[in-house]
Design a protein around this motif. Structure first.
Motif, PDB file in Angstrom:
ATOM      1  N   GLU A   1       4.693  -4.684 -10.510  1.00  0.00           N
ATOM      2  CA  GLU A   1       3.978  -5.699  -9.733  1.00  0.00           C
ATOM      3  C   GLU A   1       3.228  -6.672 -10.639  1.00  0.00           C
ATOM      4  O   GLU A   1       2.544  -7.559 -10.149  1.00  0.00           O
ATOM      5  CB  GLU A   1       3.015  -5.024  -8.752  1.00  0.00           C
ATOM      6  N   MET A   2       3.347  -6.474 -11.960  1.00  0.00           N
ATOM      7  CA  MET A   2       2.817  -7.415 -12.974  1.00  0.00           C
ATOM      8  C   MET A   2       1.372  -7.842 -12.719  1.00  0.00           C
ATOM      9  O   MET A   2       1.125  -9.022 -12.457  1.00  0.00           O
ATOM     10  CB  MET A   2       3.764  -8.615 -13.065  1.00  0.00           C
ATOM     11  N   PRO A   3       0.377  -6.977 -12.785  1.00  0.00           N
ATOM     12  CA  PRO A   3       0.529  -5.548 -13.030  1.00  0.00           C
ATOM     13  C   PRO A   3       0.442  -4.751 -11.724  1.00  0.00           C
ATOM     14  O   PRO A   3      -0.091  -5.244 -10.728  1.00  0.00           O
ATOM     15  CB  PRO A   3      -0.682  -5.251 -13.895  1.00  0.00           C
ATOM     16  N   ASN A   4       0.962  -3.526 -11.734  1.00  0.00           N
ATOM     17  CA  ASN A   4       0.742  -2.589 -10.640  1.00  0.00           C
ATOM     18  C   ASN A   4      -0.617  -1.938 -10.877  1.00  0.00           C
ATOM     19  O   ASN A   4      -0.816  -1.222 -11.852  1.00  0.00           O
ATOM     20  CB  ASN A   4       1.854  -1.535 -10.619  1.00  0.00           C
ATOM     21  N   LEU A   5      -1.555  -2.220  -9.996  1.00  0.00           N
ATOM     22  CA  LEU A   5      -2.926  -1.728 -10.160  1.00  0.00           C
ATOM     23  C   LEU A   5      -3.149  -0.365  -9.510  1.00  0.00           C
ATOM     24  O   LEU A   5      -4.288   0.098  -9.429  1.00  0.00           O
ATOM     25  CB  LEU A   5      -3.907  -2.749  -9.581  1.00  0.00           C
TER      26      LEU A   5
ATOM     27  N   GLU B   1       0.811  -1.209   0.000  1.00  0.00           N
ATOM     28  CA  GLU B   1       0.000   0.000   0.000  1.00  0.00           C
ATOM     29  C   GLU B   1       0.855   1.274   0.000  1.00  0.00           C
ATOM     30  O   GLU B   1       0.342   2.373  -0.159  1.00  0.00           O
ATOM     31  CB  GLU B   1      -0.900  -0.012   1.250  1.00  0.00           C
ATOM     32  N   GLY B   2       2.184   1.112   0.202  1.00  0.00           N
ATOM     33  CA  GLY B   2       3.059   2.268   0.378  1.00  0.00           C
ATOM     34  C   GLY B   2       3.132   3.157  -0.851  1.00  0.00           C
ATOM     35  O   GLY B   2       3.293   2.680  -1.983  1.00  0.00           O
ATOM     36  N   TRP B   3       3.036   4.449  -0.631  1.00  0.00           N
ATOM     37  CA  TRP B   3       3.026   5.426  -1.718  1.00  0.00           C
ATOM     38  C   TRP B   3       4.307   5.369  -2.545  1.00  0.00           C
ATOM     39  O   TRP B   3       4.307   5.673  -3.744  1.00  0.00           O
ATOM     40  CB  TRP B   3       2.824   6.826  -1.145  1.00  0.00           C
TER      41      TRP B   3
END
Length: 475
Positions: free
Chosen positions: A171-175, A162-164
Motif C-alpha cells: 500500500e506504499m506504505p502498508n501501515l 481494513e480487511g485482515w
C-alpha cells in the motif's frame, strides 16, 4: 441542514415555500424492501396531492401486478417529510402509501399498507393499540466489490482497506491496522478506520429526523458497523429502516465506499443481523411488563410462544434470502435455537435486562436480518405474537443454559430456525393462517412472495458453486 417536522399537508406546503423547495421526491417500498421513487417539480404539487394522490404506472415494479392493472396512486404521508440531503437542488422527500385509483382501497401488495392493516388488527383484538419496534441493522462498508456470473464462470470479490486479508498488501506504505477476524468489537482508531464515516452517517441520519442512540464498529473485519436509532411505532420504524439504508448507502457512496446489508458477505467471519426489539402497549401501558420470568407479563410470554410456534414461517419474511442461511448456522453465535432467555444470546429471543423500568420491558428477536423488508418482518412478528396471546401459547421453560454445552438429547427438544430459504418457504406454505387474520396479508400476496422466493432458490440451485470446483474438480 436543518431537520423539519411536519404533521399536516399545510406544514409541508409551508416548508416548500419557506425553504425554496424545487422538487418533491415521492418514495415507496416495493414488496422486497427496495425504496423506489419518482420526482415532480414543486409547482405540480399542492394540497390536493395529499388527497387525490399522484398517479403512476406500477406494472414494472417487481412483485406487483401486470400491465393490465398498472395504474396506481401514490398517497404522500406528510409526517414522513424530510429535506433530502443527497439531491443537489432543494428537495423534499415524502414516503407514500399505494392505492388503487378506481376503488381507492389500499393496494394489497404495498408493504406499508400491510403494516397499517396489522396495527388496525392489533387494535381490533383489544390486546393493544400500538406496537413499538427497535431494530439494530448491522452493515459492512467495503472499498470495492466485483461479481459476475455466466455459463462458464462465477465469482465475487470484495475488498476493504481494513480487511485482515490485506496485512501483506503493498500500500506504499502498508501501515498495518487491519482488523483481525471476529475482533472488530470495538477498538479505537486507527484500527477502526470507519469511525469518521459512521459519524458522518449519524449526522446525516439526525438531519433527516432519525434520533440516533449510538454507533460502533461491529465484530467483523472489513468495516462491519452498527448504528442504533430510537424505537417507534411499526409503520414509522419501517419508514426509518428504509431511510436508514438510504442514508448509509449514500453517505458511503460520497466517501467512495460501498455499504451492504447482505447477511453473510465474508466467509469465516461474522454475518450481519437485524435484532428487533418489540413490545405491545395499550392505553399508555406496556403490556409486556409484569411479574413473570425476567419481569415479563404473561401476555409477553404468550407472544414469545407465538413467535416460537411460527418461527420457521416467520423466517420467510425476516430472513428472506438464500444468503440469510449462511448466517443462521448452528454451532456459531447465530441465534438459531427457537427458545427464549434473559442471558443467552444464542437463543432466538432474548429479554434485555439493562433497565428495571416497566416501560423498558421488551423482547429482542435475534434471528432476523436486514435483507428483509422491515414492514413485513415487523408484521410477521406482530401477527405471530397476537396468535400466541389469543391462543395462550406458553413458550415453556427458558433456555438459560449454555446452548453449546447441551447434550444431543437436550438439543433435540429445542426447535431451530430453518436451515435454508427453501425450508422457510415450505414452512410458510404450511403455516400462513396467522398472517391472513384480519385481512392483514392475503393469499394473493403470500403466493406472490412464495413464487418469487422459489425462483431465487432455483436460481441458486441450478448454478454450480465455485467452491464445488475446489472440492470436486478432480473427483
Amino acid at each position: 441542514m436543518a431537520m423539519i417536522q411536519c404533521q399536516t399537508p399545510d406544514d409541508v406546503l409551508r416548508v416548500i415555500s419557506e425553504k425554496g423547495i424545487v422538487f418533491i421526491d415521492l418514495k415507496f417500498s416495493d414488496p422486497f424492501g427496495q425504496w423506489q421513487h419518482l420526482t415532480i417539480p414543486a409547482h405540480e404539487f399542492s394540497a390536493e396531492s395529499f388527497e387525490n394522490g399522484i398517479p403512476f404506472d406500477g406494472s414494472s415494479i417487481r412483485g406487483w401486478k401486470g400491465i393490465q392493472e398498472s395504474d396506481m396512486l401514490l398517497i404522500p404521508d406528510p409526517k414522513s417529510a424530510f429535506i433530502d440531503p443527497f439531491i443537489e437542488e432543494p428537495t423534499i422527500s415524502l414516503v407514500c402509501d399505494v392505492e388503487d385509483p378506481i376503488t381507492r382501497e389500499a393496494y394489497n401488495r404495498d408493504p406499508r399498507q400491510i403494516a397499517k392493516k396489522a396495527i388496525e388488527f392489533l387494535k381490533s383484538t383489544g390486546i393493544g393499540d400500538i406496537a413499538f419496534f427497535g431494530p439494530e441493522a448491522e452493515f459492512f462498508i467495503f472499498d470495492d466489490i466485483k461479481f459476475s456470473n455466466g455459463p462458464n464462470h462465477s465469482y465475487y470479490e470484495i475488498d476493504s482497506v481494513e480487511g485482515w486479508w490485506n496485512t501483506g498488501r503493498e500500500e506504499m506504505p502498508n501501515l498495518g491496522y487491519k482488523t483481525p477476524y471476529k475482533r472488530g468489537y470495538f477498538p479505537v482508531p486507527p484500527l477502526d478506520k470507519m469511525s469518521a464515516i459512521r459519524r458522518d452517517m449519524v449526522k446525516t441520519l439526525e438531519e433527516v429526523g432519525i434520533t440516533v442512540e449510538r454507533e460502533h464498529h461491529e465484530v467483523g473485519t472489513a468495516g462491519q458497523g452498527e448504528i442504533n436509532f430510537r424505537f417507534a411505532d411499526l409503520v414509522t420504524t419501517g419508514d426509518n429502516v428504509l431511510k436508514y439504508k438510504y442514508v448509509l448507502r449514500n453517505v458511503g457512496f460520497k466517501h467512495g465506499k460501498y455499504v451492504t446489508f447482505l447477511p453473510k458477505p465474508i466467509a469465516g467471519d461474522n454475518g450481519t443481523g437485524m435484532h428487533i426489539h418489540f413490545s405491545i402497549w395499550k392505553g399508555g401501558e406496556n403490556m409486556f411488563a409484569g411479574d413473570q420470568y425476567a419481569g415479563l407479563s404473561e401476555i409477553a410470554l404468550y407472544a414469545i410462544g407465538g413467535i416460537i410456534k411460527h418461527g420457521k414461517a416467520i423466517a420467510a419474511f425476516t430472513n428472506p434470502t438464500t444468503n440469510s442461511y449462511h448466517r443462521l448456522v448452528p454451532g456459531f453465535e447465530a441465534p438459531v435455537r427457537l427458545a427464549y432467555s434473559a442471558r443467552n444470546r444464542s437463543a432466538a429471543i432474548r429479554i434485555p435486562m439493562g433497565s428495571a423500568s416497566p416501560k423498558a420491558k421488551r423482547i429482542e428477536v435475534r434471528f432476523p436480518d436486514a435483507s428483509s423488508n422491515p414492514y413485513l418482518a415487523f408484521v410477521a412478528l406482530l401477527m405471530a405474537a397476537i396468535d400466541g396471546i389469543e391462543n395462550k401459547i406458553h413458550p415453556g421453560e427458558p433456555l438459560d443454559k449454555d446452548i453449546y454445552s447441551l447434550s444431543p438429547e437436550e438439543l433435540a427438544n429445542v426447535p431451530e430456525t430453518p436451515a435454508s430459504l427453501q425450508e422457510a418457504i415450505d414452512a410458510l406454505k404450511a403455516d400462513m393462517d396467522f398472517l391472513l387474520k384480519g385481512g392483514v396479508m392475503d393469499e394473493d400476496f403470500i403466493q406472490m412472495w412464495i413464487e418469487t422466493k422459489q425462483e431465487e432458490v432455483d436460481a441458486i440451485r441450478l448454478v454450480p458453486h465455485p467452491k464445488e470446483f475446489e472440492l470436486y474438480y478432480d473427483i
